[in-house]
Design a protein around this motif. Sequence first.
Motif, PDB file in Angstrom:
ATOM      1  N   GLU A   1       0.945  -1.141  -0.013  1.00  0.00           N
ATOM      2  CA  GLU A   1       0.058  -0.164   0.030  1.00  0.00           C
ATOM      3  C   GLU A   1       0.972   1.172   0.005  1.00  0.00           C
ATOM      4  O   GLU A   1       1.812   1.150   0.343  1.00  0.00           O
ATOM      5  CB  GLU A   1      -0.842  -0.051   1.332  1.00  0.00           C
ATOM      6  CG  GLU A   1      -1.902   1.102   0.928  1.00  0.00           C
ATOM      7  CD  GLU A   1      -2.912   0.982   2.319  1.00  0.00           C
ATOM      8  OE1 GLU A   1      -3.487   2.078   2.608  1.00  0.00           O
ATOM      9  OE2 GLU A   1      -2.850  -0.066   2.967  1.00  0.00           O
TER      10      GLU A   1
ATOM     11  N   THR B   1      -3.538   8.666  -6.600  1.00  0.00           N
ATOM     12  CA  THR B   1      -2.530   7.650  -6.318  1.00  0.00           C
ATOM     13  C   THR B   1      -1.727   6.906  -7.455  1.00  0.00           C
ATOM     14  O   THR B   1      -2.610   6.900  -8.523  1.00  0.00           O
ATOM     15  CB  THR B   1      -3.270   6.618  -5.352  1.00  0.00           C
ATOM     16  OG1 THR B   1      -4.133   6.327  -5.975  1.00  0.00           O
ATOM     17  CG2 THR B   1      -3.563   7.266  -4.041  1.00  0.00           C
TER      18      THR B   1
ATOM     19  N   TRP C   1       3.187   3.781  -2.778  1.00  0.00           N
ATOM     20  CA  TRP C   1       3.891   3.568  -4.016  1.00  0.00           C
ATOM     21  C   TRP C   1       5.433   3.782  -3.878  1.00  0.00           C
ATOM     22  O   TRP C   1       6.024   4.075  -2.890  1.00  0.00           O
ATOM     23  CB  TRP C   1       3.325   5.029  -4.968  1.00  0.00           C
ATOM     24  CG  TRP C   1       3.840   6.136  -4.655  1.00  0.00           C
ATOM     25  CD1 TRP C   1       5.018   6.535  -5.044  1.00  0.00           C
ATOM     26  CD2 TRP C   1       3.249   7.207  -3.967  1.00  0.00           C
ATOM     27  NE1 TRP C   1       5.294   8.078  -4.755  1.00  0.00           N
ATOM     28  CE2 TRP C   1       4.223   8.301  -3.934  1.00  0.00           C
ATOM     29  CE3 TRP C   1       1.811   7.565  -3.301  1.00  0.00           C
ATOM     30  CZ2 TRP C   1       3.829   9.609  -3.363  1.00  0.00           C
ATOM     31  CZ3 TRP C   1       1.762   8.830  -2.871  1.00  0.00           C
ATOM     32  CH2 TRP C   1       2.648   9.986  -3.079  1.00  0.00           C
TER      33      TRP C   1
ATOM     34  N   THR D   1      -8.028   0.566 -11.899  1.00  0.00           N
ATOM     35  CA  THR D   1      -6.756   1.259 -12.334  1.00  0.00           C
ATOM     36  C   THR D   1      -6.550   1.217 -13.426  1.00  0.00           C
ATOM     37  O   THR D   1      -6.775   0.665 -14.221  1.00  0.00           O
ATOM     38  CB  THR D   1      -5.585   0.284 -11.522  1.00  0.00           C
ATOM     39  OG1 THR D   1      -5.846   0.055 -10.270  1.00  0.00           O
ATOM     40  CG2 THR D   1      -4.154   0.913 -11.492  1.00  0.00           C
TER      41      THR D   1
ATOM     42  N   GLY E   1      -1.982  -1.454  -3.902  1.00  0.00           N
ATOM     43  CA  GLY E   1      -3.214  -0.995  -3.518  1.00  0.00           C
ATOM     44  C   GLY E   1      -3.811  -1.257  -2.469  1.00  0.00           C
ATOM     45  O   GLY E   1      -3.312  -1.824  -1.466  1.00  0.00           O
TER      46      GLY E   1
ATOM     47  N   VAL F   1      -5.991   1.949  -7.231  1.00  0.00           N
ATOM     48  CA  VAL F   1      -5.078   2.995  -7.312  1.00  0.00           C
ATOM     49  C   VAL F   1      -5.120   3.744  -8.746  1.00  0.00           C
ATOM     50  O   VAL F   1      -5.513   2.809  -9.624  1.00  0.00           O
ATOM     51  CB  VAL F   1      -3.712   2.493  -7.092  1.00  0.00           C
ATOM     52  CG1 VAL F   1      -3.143   2.278  -5.812  1.00  0.00           C
ATOM     53  CG2 VAL F   1      -3.245   1.655  -8.193  1.00  0.00           C
TER      54      VAL F   1
ATOM     55  N   ALA G   1       0.993   3.534  -8.128  1.00  0.00           N
ATOM     56  CA  ALA G   1       1.771   2.274  -7.627  1.00  0.00           C
ATOM     57  C   ALA G   1       3.262   2.296  -7.496  1.00  0.00           C
ATOM     58  O   ALA G   1       3.953   2.325  -6.599  1.00  0.00           O
ATOM     59  CB  ALA G   1       1.266   0.876  -8.048  1.00  0.00           C
TER      60      ALA G   1
END
Length: 167
Positions: A3, A38, A5, A95, A28, A65, A40
Motif C-alpha cells: 500500500e 494515487t 507507491w 486502475t 493498492g 489506485v 503504485a
Amino acid sequence: FLEGWFDLNGLTKGAYQYGYEFTNNVFGTLTVPTNTTTAAIELELGLVGNPSSDGLVQNNLFRNVRNAMYVYQKAGTGTDKFANLTFRNNKCLNTRLGEFVAANSAEGGTSNWKITNNTFRRLGSAPAMNAGIMLPGFGNNSDWLIRHNIISGFSTAPVLQNAPIGV
C-alpha cells in the motif's frame, strides 16, 4: 501486499537484466479510495538517458489506485527518454496504466514500451477514469506495442492520448 507507491529516481542497472523489476506483487487497497491521485509505481527523471533503464512489470495485481504507473519528466532533460519498459500479464482493477506529466512538454519522451496481455477494468464504484491506457503527451515518443489487452468500464476510449504530442 504493498500500500503506497514506489518512487523510482536515479537508478543504475549494473549487471542485472533490468534497471527495475516488479513481479508477483499486490499493489493498492482493499476498498476504493476517495483520493484519485494515487499511483503504485512512479518513474522520474533518474531512469532517463540511460540505456540500462530497462524495466519489467509483470504478473502483478493493481487494485484501487488511479495509476499503475505515473511517469514524471523533469525540465532540462533534453532528448532523454523513458526507454524499454515491458508491462505484461498484470491485472488492473479500478486502475489505469499511465499518467504522463512533464515540466517542459517539448523535452524527453518514451521509446520501446510493450504493453501486452493485461486486464484493465474500472468497476462502477471507482472514481471516474477516462481510459485504461493513457499515452504520453510530451516529447518524442516511439515504438509502442499495445497488444492482447482486455480493457473495459472506462468513460472514453480504451486507449487515449489527449495532448498535442504523442505516440
